[in-house]
Scaffold this active site. Structure first.
Site, short mmCIF file in Angstrom:
data_model
loop_
_atom_site.label_atom_id
_atom_site.label_comp_id
_atom_site.label_asym_id
_atom_site.label_seq_id
_atom_site.Cartn_x
_atom_site.Cartn_y
_atom_site.Cartn_z
N ALA A 19 -3.88 7.70 -5.27
CA ALA A 19 -2.48 7.29 -5.35
C ALA A 19 -2.49 5.82 -5.77
O ALA A 19 -2.77 4.93 -4.95
CB ALA A 19 -1.80 7.47 -4.01
N GLY A 53 0.82 -1.21 0.00
CA GLY A 53 0.00 0.00 0.00
C GLY A 53 0.85 1.25 0.00
O GLY A 53 2.06 1.18 -0.22
N ASN A 54 0.23 2.38 0.22
CA ASN A 54 0.98 3.63 0.29
C ASN A 54 0.36 4.57 1.33
O ASN A 54 -0.67 4.26 1.92
CB ASN A 54 1.07 4.30 -1.10
CG ASN A 54 -0.30 4.61 -1.66
OD1 ASN A 54 -1.07 5.36 -1.07
ND2 ASN A 54 -0.63 4.02 -2.81
N HIS A 55 0.99 5.73 1.52
CA HIS A 55 0.61 6.62 2.62
C HIS A 55 -0.49 7.61 2.27
O HIS A 55 -0.75 8.53 3.04
CB HIS A 55 1.83 7.42 3.09
CG HIS A 55 2.77 6.62 3.94
ND1 HIS A 55 2.36 6.04 5.12
CD2 HIS A 55 4.07 6.29 3.78
CE1 HIS A 55 3.38 5.39 5.65
NE2 HIS A 55 4.43 5.52 4.85
N SER A 56 -1.14 7.46 1.12
CA SER A 56 -2.16 8.45 0.75
C SER A 56 -3.26 8.52 1.82
O SER A 56 -3.76 7.50 2.28
CB SER A 56 -2.79 8.04 -0.59
OG SER A 56 -3.90 8.86 -0.85
#
Ligand code: C5P
Length: 414
Positions: free
Chosen positions: A275, A207-210
């Site tokens: 994102a 995943g990512n930090h969005s």
């Protein structure tokens, strides 16, 4: 510090306004609450006095020596009316001055925000629609109510927007009085927000930090500018569901692509603020991957489709109307090959969208923060700086640019 007048109408949602009062007092503003007599059936004056730290009156004949209805209206930097009942908006639209609140509305020259709450039939009645139109024509911002549970067991449009959302829109109007024109009425807007999650096995993902905050702010502002909005949402830090926005949840980039390409087919404006993970695991294990004795298990990745570029291709093929405006985002840092704007310009050409919102990132900027800054680059060469401010303010400025692209394409906006 600003002077905020909070007018409270006589509806069951009056109790929620306590949180709106808190929102403004905690930001350091001077808050005066003016309930209608009917509002005091739901929440007592003592509650409003304690929360605002100021005296509360409802009648023009209270404190006559202070001429309160003139003084309060004149001094206000923002008036928030919540819940704005059908009756209260009818009285405001008619210019009545039969209590302190309506009299103050006639003397206030600052931005006025109405947050309606009523039963669906009352909200949809022609009389209410005409009163709302009159108030909007005169420059007031009348929020589109949320859809959901009403008093009792019924459900539908007419629910008071969440207090946090009323607070955000109020803050926006303090920053920029003309931030929410009703210029997207009749248009369909699809916004993607948040990060995608690419499953590795039933319990793990890449995943990512969005945070999703910018996309949510865009959906919220578009809905309050009159558009029909669908928000295709990945993983977020729960920015709160915006009123009058249909939310479709997705996990992976492939799901996002499916939803976006389907929904873009009927949209007037498509905004890709999500994102999207560039890669996904080639295979998703059917059961939890075990640690094993041989150290880490290698993960083989394949490339995700570029959804934004794909939407532009769909438009070229004619699957999406040539008039649909497509907006992308780019988070950039400068490097040896060029500055943030150089990279943004190159990306705009590569993606082929109509508008690219470029954010400078790094040093704690943009991701997960409350504030944002950047540029709007349009395909016809226009470059507009979007000054530092809240993501709500940024969203309203981005929509100004989007509305300009729609207009330049000879599109009619109500
Ligand atoms: O190429 P980059 O990821 O910087 O582009 C960002 C823009 O492209 C954003 O609007 C993002 O939503 C979109 N994007 C996409 N599909 C991807 C990667 C990014 O639509 N696979």
């Amino acid at each position: 510090m600003s002077h905020i007048l909070i007018g409270v109408g006589g509806g069951i949602a009056a109790y929620k306004v306590c949180s709106v009062i808190r929102h403004f007092t905690e930001a350091g503003h001077d808050v005066r609450v003016i309930p209608t007599r009917a509002a005091l059936n739901f929440v007592g004056a003592a509650t409003f006095e304690a929360l605002s730290g100021n005296p509360v009156s409802t009648d023009v004949f209270d404190d006559v020596d202070e001429v309160a209805h003139v003084a309060l209206g004149r001094k206000a930097d923002l008036v928030v009316v919540a819940p704005a009942t059908a009756d209260l908006m009818a009285r405001a639209a008619a210019g009545r001055a039969d209590d302190l609140l309506t009299a103050s509305l006639l003397t206030a020259t600052c931005p006025v925000l109405f947050a309606p709450a009523m039963h669906t039939e009352m909200w949809e009645h022609q009389a209410t629609a005409a009163n709302v139109a009159t108030l909007r024509e005169r420059g007031a911002t009348v929020m589109t109510p949320a859809s959901g549970r009403l008093t009792g067991t019924d459900s539908g449009p007419g629910r008071l927007p969440e207090p946090g959302e009323i607070g955000l829109i109020g803050d926006l109007l303090l920053d920029r009085a003309d931030a929410l024109p009703h210029d997207l009425a009749g248009l369909e807007v699809v916004v993607s927000a948040g990060g995608t999650r690419e499953a590795l096995d039933p319990v793990r993902y890449l995943g990512n930090h969005s945070s999703g905050k910018q996309g949510y702010a865009l959906a919220r502002a578009a809905a309050q500018r009159g558009a029909r909005v669908t928000l295709v949402a990945g993983a977020t830090t729960d920015p709160g569901d915006p009123a009058a926005v249909e939310i479709v949840n997705i996990d992976s980039a492939m799901e996002l692509e499916r939803e976006m390409s389907r929904r873009a087919a009927t949209a007037d404006i498509v905004i890709m603020a999500a994102a999207v993970a560039d890669f996904r695991p080639v295979a998703v294990a059917g059961s939890k991957i075990k640690k094993g004795d041989d150290g880490p298990v290698p993960i083989e990745l394949s490339t995700n489709p570029d959804i934004l570029a794909g939407l532009v291709r769909q438009r070229v093929r004619g699957d999406i109307s040539a008039e649909t405006v497509i907006v992308g985002f780019a988070a950039e840092t400068g490097d040896a090959d060029g500055g943030v704007l150089d990279h943004g310009r190159a990306k705009l050409r590569r993606k082929g969208c109509d508008l690219l919102i470029v954010n400078a990132v790094g040093d704690g900027r943009a991701f997960g923060t409350e504030d944002n800054t950047g540029w709007a680059l349009s395909a016809d060469g226009r470059e507009t700086a979007l000054p530092f401010g809240s993501k709500t303010l940024m969203a309203s400025r981005i929509l100004d640019e989007v509305a300009a692209v729609v207009r330049n394409g000879d599109r009619h906006i109500d």
